[in-house]
Design a protein around this motif. Sequence first.
Motif, PDB file in Angstrom:
ATOM      1  N   TYR A 164      -1.788   7.245  -5.880  1.00  0.00           N
ATOM      2  CA  TYR A 164      -1.481   7.178  -4.452  1.00  0.00           C
ATOM      3  C   TYR A 164      -0.756   8.418  -3.959  1.00  0.00           C
ATOM      4  O   TYR A 164       0.276   8.797  -4.502  1.00  0.00           O
ATOM      5  CB  TYR A 164      -0.597   5.960  -4.166  1.00  0.00           C
ATOM      6  CG  TYR A 164      -1.279   4.644  -4.412  1.00  0.00           C
ATOM      7  CD1 TYR A 164      -2.374   4.269  -3.640  1.00  0.00           C
ATOM      8  CD2 TYR A 164      -0.841   3.780  -5.413  1.00  0.00           C
ATOM      9  CE1 TYR A 164      -3.003   3.063  -3.853  1.00  0.00           C
ATOM     10  CE2 TYR A 164      -1.464   2.574  -5.637  1.00  0.00           C
ATOM     11  CZ  TYR A 164      -2.542   2.214  -4.857  1.00  0.00           C
ATOM     12  OH  TYR A 164      -3.168   1.026  -5.060  1.00  0.00           O
ATOM     13  N   VAL A 165      -1.295   9.014  -2.939  1.00  0.00           N
ATOM     14  CA  VAL A 165      -0.622  10.106  -2.246  1.00  0.00           C
ATOM     15  C   VAL A 165      -0.987   9.985  -0.768  1.00  0.00           C
ATOM     16  O   VAL A 165      -2.150   9.744  -0.432  1.00  0.00           O
ATOM     17  CB  VAL A 165      -1.086  11.492  -2.733  1.00  0.00           C
ATOM     18  CG1 VAL A 165      -0.182  12.581  -2.152  1.00  0.00           C
ATOM     19  CG2 VAL A 165      -1.100  11.555  -4.239  1.00  0.00           C
ATOM     20  N   SER A 166      -0.008  10.126   0.097  1.00  0.00           N
ATOM     21  CA  SER A 166      -0.322  10.050   1.528  1.00  0.00           C
ATOM     22  C   SER A 166      -1.080  11.311   1.934  1.00  0.00           C
ATOM     23  O   SER A 166      -0.912  12.369   1.337  1.00  0.00           O
ATOM     24  CB  SER A 166       0.966   9.946   2.344  1.00  0.00           C
ATOM     25  OG  SER A 166       1.633  11.186   2.354  1.00  0.00           O
ATOM     26  N   GLU A 167      -1.892  11.141   2.933  1.00  0.00           N
ATOM     27  CA  GLU A 167      -2.707  12.255   3.387  1.00  0.00           C
ATOM     28  C   GLU A 167      -1.822  13.442   3.773  1.00  0.00           C
ATOM     29  O   GLU A 167      -2.131  14.593   3.491  1.00  0.00           O
ATOM     30  CB  GLU A 167      -3.570  11.817   4.581  1.00  0.00           C
ATOM     31  CG  GLU A 167      -4.650  12.815   4.951  1.00  0.00           C
ATOM     32  CD  GLU A 167      -5.324  13.438   3.727  1.00  0.00           C
ATOM     33  OE1 GLU A 167      -5.737  12.680   2.824  1.00  0.00           O
ATOM     34  OE2 GLU A 167      -5.421  14.683   3.664  1.00  0.00           O
ATOM     35  N   GLU A 168      -0.713  13.122   4.379  1.00  0.00           N
ATOM     36  CA  GLU A 168       0.201  14.164   4.826  1.00  0.00           C
ATOM     37  C   GLU A 168       0.731  14.978   3.640  1.00  0.00           C
ATOM     38  O   GLU A 168       0.701  16.204   3.647  1.00  0.00           O
ATOM     39  CB  GLU A 168       1.366  13.482   5.568  1.00  0.00           C
ATOM     40  CG  GLU A 168       2.258  14.428   6.328  1.00  0.00           C
ATOM     41  CD  GLU A 168       3.547  13.713   6.740  1.00  0.00           C
ATOM     42  OE1 GLU A 168       3.540  12.455   6.744  1.00  0.00           O
ATOM     43  OE2 GLU A 168       4.547  14.388   7.023  1.00  0.00           O
ATOM     44  N   THR A 169       1.209  14.274   2.646  1.00  0.00           N
ATOM     45  CA  THR A 169       1.741  14.948   1.461  1.00  0.00           C
ATOM     46  C   THR A 169       0.673  15.785   0.780  1.00  0.00           C
ATOM     47  O   THR A 169       0.911  16.927   0.396  1.00  0.00           O
ATOM     48  CB  THR A 169       2.285  13.905   0.467  1.00  0.00           C
ATOM     49  OG1 THR A 169       3.217  13.079   1.154  1.00  0.00           O
ATOM     50  CG2 THR A 169       2.959  14.587  -0.699  1.00  0.00           C
ATOM     51  N   ARG A 170      -0.489  15.175   0.656  1.00  0.00           N
ATOM     52  CA  ARG A 170      -1.573  15.891  -0.017  1.00  0.00           C
ATOM     53  C   ARG A 170      -1.811  17.248   0.636  1.00  0.00           C
ATOM     54  O   ARG A 170      -1.904  18.268  -0.035  1.00  0.00           O
ATOM     55  CB  ARG A 170      -2.857  15.067   0.019  1.00  0.00           C
ATOM     56  CG  ARG A 170      -4.123  15.922  -0.065  1.00  0.00           C
ATOM     57  CD  ARG A 170      -5.373  15.121  -0.231  1.00  0.00           C
ATOM     58  NE  ARG A 170      -5.452  14.611  -1.584  1.00  0.00           N
ATOM     59  CZ  ARG A 170      -5.395  13.349  -1.930  1.00  0.00           C
ATOM     60  NH1 ARG A 170      -5.254  12.415  -1.013  1.00  0.00           N
ATOM     61  NH2 ARG A 170      -5.472  12.993  -3.189  1.00  0.00           N
ATOM     62  N   SER A 171      -1.903  17.255   1.943  1.00  0.00           N
ATOM     63  CA  SER A 171      -2.222  18.532   2.581  1.00  0.00           C
ATOM     64  C   SER A 171      -1.067  19.524   2.422  1.00  0.00           C
ATOM     65  O   SER A 171      -1.291  20.716   2.262  1.00  0.00           O
ATOM     66  CB  SER A 171      -2.575  18.326   4.061  1.00  0.00           C
ATOM     67  OG  SER A 171      -1.522  17.655   4.718  1.00  0.00           O
ATOM     68  N   LYS A 172       0.144  19.025   2.424  1.00  0.00           N
ATOM     69  CA  LYS A 172       1.281  19.918   2.198  1.00  0.00           C
ATOM     70  C   LYS A 172       1.161  20.586   0.827  1.00  0.00           C
ATOM     71  O   LYS A 172       1.335  21.798   0.664  1.00  0.00           O
ATOM     72  CB  LYS A 172       2.601  19.120   2.246  1.00  0.00           C
ATOM     73  CG  LYS A 172       3.361  19.233   3.550  1.00  0.00           C
ATOM     74  CD  LYS A 172       4.811  18.788   3.399  1.00  0.00           C
ATOM     75  CE  LYS A 172       4.953  17.470   2.632  1.00  0.00           C
ATOM     76  NZ  LYS A 172       6.302  16.878   2.714  1.00  0.00           N
ATOM     77  N   VAL A 173       0.858  19.762  -0.170  1.00  0.00           N
ATOM     78  CA  VAL A 173       0.757  20.273  -1.538  1.00  0.00           C
ATOM     79  C   VAL A 173      -0.392  21.260  -1.666  1.00  0.00           C
ATOM     80  O   VAL A 173      -0.235  22.349  -2.249  1.00  0.00           O
ATOM     81  CB  VAL A 173       0.558  19.110  -2.534  1.00  0.00           C
ATOM     82  CG1 VAL A 173       0.253  19.658  -3.927  1.00  0.00           C
ATOM     83  CG2 VAL A 173       1.788  18.230  -2.564  1.00  0.00           C
ATOM     84  N   VAL A 174      -1.526  20.895  -1.100  1.00  0.00           N
ATOM     85  CA  VAL A 174      -2.687  21.782  -1.194  1.00  0.00           C
ATOM     86  C   VAL A 174      -2.364  23.123  -0.536  1.00  0.00           C
ATOM     87  O   VAL A 174      -2.687  24.189  -1.071  1.00  0.00           O
ATOM     88  CB  VAL A 174      -3.915  21.128  -0.517  1.00  0.00           C
ATOM     89  CG1 VAL A 174      -5.039  22.137  -0.362  1.00  0.00           C
ATOM     90  CG2 VAL A 174      -4.374  19.935  -1.336  1.00  0.00           C
ATOM     91  N   ALA A 175      -1.698  23.055   0.601  1.00  0.00           N
ATOM     92  CA  ALA A 175      -1.340  24.295   1.293  1.00  0.00           C
ATOM     93  C   ALA A 175      -0.407  25.143   0.433  1.00  0.00           C
ATOM     94  O   ALA A 175      -0.582  26.362   0.306  1.00  0.00           O
ATOM     95  CB  ALA A 175      -0.681  23.970   2.632  1.00  0.00           C
TER      96      ALA A 175
END
Lengths: 342, 342
Positions: free
Chosen positions: A27-38
């Motif tokens: 589980y990862v929130s969409e918001e967190t995921r994009s932060k990490v990817v960035a």
Amino acid sequence: MRSIADVARLAGVAKATASRALSGRGYVSEETRSKVVAAAKEIGYVASPNAASLVTGRTKSIGVIIPFISRWFFSEVLESLEQALLEEGYDMTLYNLPAASKERDSVFEYFLARKRFDGVISVGVALSDAEVDLLHRLGRPLVGIGGPIRGVHTIAIDDVASARLATEHLLSLGHKDILHIGGSEADEMDFKVHSNRRTGFASAMNEAGLSTEGSFYACEFTLPGGYGVGLAVLGDPRTRPTAVFAASDEIAIGVIVAARELGIQVPADLSVIGIDGHPYAQMFRLTTLEQHPRRQARLAVVSLLAELESPTDTDEANHLTVLPVNLVVRSSTSGPRQPLGA
Amino acid sequence: MRSIADVARLAGVAKATASRALSGRGYVSEETRSKVVAAAKEIGYVASPNAASLVTGRTKSIGVIIPFISRWFFSEVLESLEQALLEEGYDMTLYNLPAASKERDSVFEYFLARKRFDGVISVGVALSDAEVDLLHRLGRPLVGIGGPIRGVHTIAIDDVASARLATEHLLSLGHKDILHIGGSEADEMDFKVHSNRRTGFASAMNEAGLSTEGSFYACEFTLPGGYGVGLAVLGDPRTRPTAVFAASDEIAIGVIVAARELGIQVPADLSVIGIDGHPYAQMFRLTTLEQHPRRQARLAVVSLLAELESPTDTDEANHLTVLPVNLVVRSSTSGPRQPLGA
DNA sequence: ATCCCGAATGGAACCGGTTCCATACTGCCC
DNA sequence: GGGCAGTATGGAACCGGTTCCATTCGGGAT
């Protein structure tokens, strides 16, 4: 250099979360995921496969064992294997092994045992029981191309039937004096390919009531190999056969070149048929049985990856996938000059 | 399965000691060493290269980038690379890359960036500056075979000089009407090989006071490629050249096969020279310039491993090793039929 | 007898990820 | 309003080696 810890710090999350975000597991929130990817993109992060392999046990790499690189069938297979594996995100590690050698032992003991790959594809190599067992114990699935290996899924053509088919093509044209040129059992390729093709030839001949006494010559599976036999055998018109069944296209083409040099007309004086579907076949107008190495390679990859996804019982996997060959008739074969005896 | 901790426990020593005993680094008494080795053998311990790589940063694996597998030069190089690397204890991971493609980008971004290898050998692939930089940043040495790459040690023959030599051989026999058949710049192999050979041809011709107007044909570097051009060009006796310089033996052999079919005598009506030293050259009696791909491959391995041992400055490594070619005269070349004009 | 140095060994940190487990917050149902 | 399921996240252990650091021991020099 840059580790996942750096990414996590930059993104303001824990290592665990960063790992989940990047691998897509858990589980990862969409918001967190994009932060990490960035964050990962920003510092040019590339995951270390070593570290991942260490814990997951998966290397995303496949070992390929092959006895030749330059011969047509093998280079075709190799090229396709590489492509197919790359598409699936796998590296390919190549072991070029002449059949029996000290290198071979060292590859098995030293290289393969190191488990740097998730599975093995063996092309035209007859693995010993001990070698198969070693791989089994390591829990690494194995798929073969080109000949049966005990307890291993193998993809191949039916060599006996193919040789039969080629021989029958010549017989049906009216030939009775047919020479078979193929590999010797002592060849580097310790597979059953040679003997199987010989068997197919013999059974077709015998069925037609013809003897195969003295109608076999062995040579290397190369153009010069066929050329050499051609020069040696075709010279004397009295003993010359009316047709040649070559166990490979390269041999067949060598025979055609020899025939041309000797002033022998193909197919009027001599019919020639090969097996392979070599790219040179067309320019030499060679009648041949096409096998499809690229198809065999892709099937092997599919089979191996499926086995990796969901391992099946050994017994279940123990089967043979036989691929069809197709006869392509060109102008290297015709009826003999004197169909009903001189 | 079995880890070094198991070995250590069985031998009654600490992990650290077991590691030292097995790797040969640091102080270990002879007695302890043999105990550890015996324990390792007993449980069939094989070290995990992943774990070791993780801490040492060394993978004992070399990446090879190559655009073709089946063409002679490349398969020879590949076979030798594999052998040489195996002898040195390295795995070889193969990337078969047609010059420019989406696959190519993915290989660089995804596969090569993962640092699963200690170094890279690039065979006949012109790497872009960006690609070279990527490898540099990863701290992975790079050696090229077959053509210069900016800032990279490359092993190659001198294509310009070789083409010159071949052309001069024909000129010295008295030929004036010489056709050059080679690769097109648009070929998949985006290297300078083609244009260099063309340059060498042109300069030899110009020096002899001959024009090269209309004396070049492009085709694939294969036997059918040369055959196709041969059929197209040699048909008309009035426009037929007296000699052909083919940029590869495969092309040259294709031309010879075409000539034979057209009833053109080689060398009486047409001289043919190639470059390579292909194994088929002898049976077609082809005069050729032998280059030695196996030697090039072994040199590349030596150079790369030396660089791994003791990294040198980038500038220092930035040089070219030029290997010699040797002219092998067979009977595909002779003087033209009418040496002094009709 | 004391000091020092090198050899031998053990303990622990570390490489860079993944994954288990615990915790926290949310919303929903009874 | 309390309990529970599901989502989101962090902390910590772990994979299997290597290597740094500390400790011990024996012998030669002083």
